[in-house]
Design a protein around this motif. Sequence first.
Motif, short mmCIF file in Angstrom:
data_model
loop_
_atom_site.label_atom_id
_atom_site.label_comp_id
_atom_site.label_asym_id
_atom_site.label_seq_id
_atom_site.Cartn_x
_atom_site.Cartn_y
_atom_site.Cartn_z
N ARG A 154 0.83 -1.22 0.00
CA ARG A 154 0.00 0.00 0.00
C ARG A 154 0.86 1.26 0.00
O ARG A 154 0.43 2.30 -0.48
N GLY A 155 2.06 1.16 0.55
CA GLY A 155 2.96 2.29 0.64
C GLY A 155 3.84 2.50 -0.58
O GLY A 155 4.69 3.37 -0.58
N GLY A 156 3.66 1.67 -1.60
CA GLY A 156 4.40 1.86 -2.84
C GLY A 156 5.50 0.86 -3.14
O GLY A 156 6.27 1.05 -4.09
N ALA A 157 5.58 -0.22 -2.37
CA ALA A 157 6.58 -1.26 -2.67
C ALA A 157 6.29 -1.86 -4.04
O ALA A 157 5.14 -2.03 -4.43
N ILE A 158 7.34 -2.16 -4.75
CA ILE A 158 7.21 -2.74 -6.09
C ILE A 158 7.15 -4.25 -5.96
O ILE A 158 8.11 -4.89 -5.54
#
Length: 109
Positions: A65-69
């Motif tokens: 949700r925090g932008g991890a790929i």
Amino acid sequence: MEVDEGLHESARALLRASQLGTLDNIKELLKAGAPAWYQDEDLGWSCLHYAAERREPAIIKALLRGGAIWNAVDEWGRTAGEICISLGDQEGWELIRNEGIRTGGLSRL
């Protein structure tokens, strides 16, 4: 990907928290703008790789949700999902796989 010098410390703090920290600590760092996509220089592991190693589904969710790929690869070409599979963590793998499906690209898993 280059990290702005101002974000470098928060990126490393998030990596450390992903290895050993609490979910609340990780959420705080993400809220403060720590880049969840950052990968360490040694192994090429991202926060998601470390969360996969810990078998912590709540941390995996927060990082995604925090932008991890979801399909970032390490120095050996392994994704966090593959780390989950190697550890027998079906729930973690499904979270990462589902992120790949949600974003429309499931080419690595």
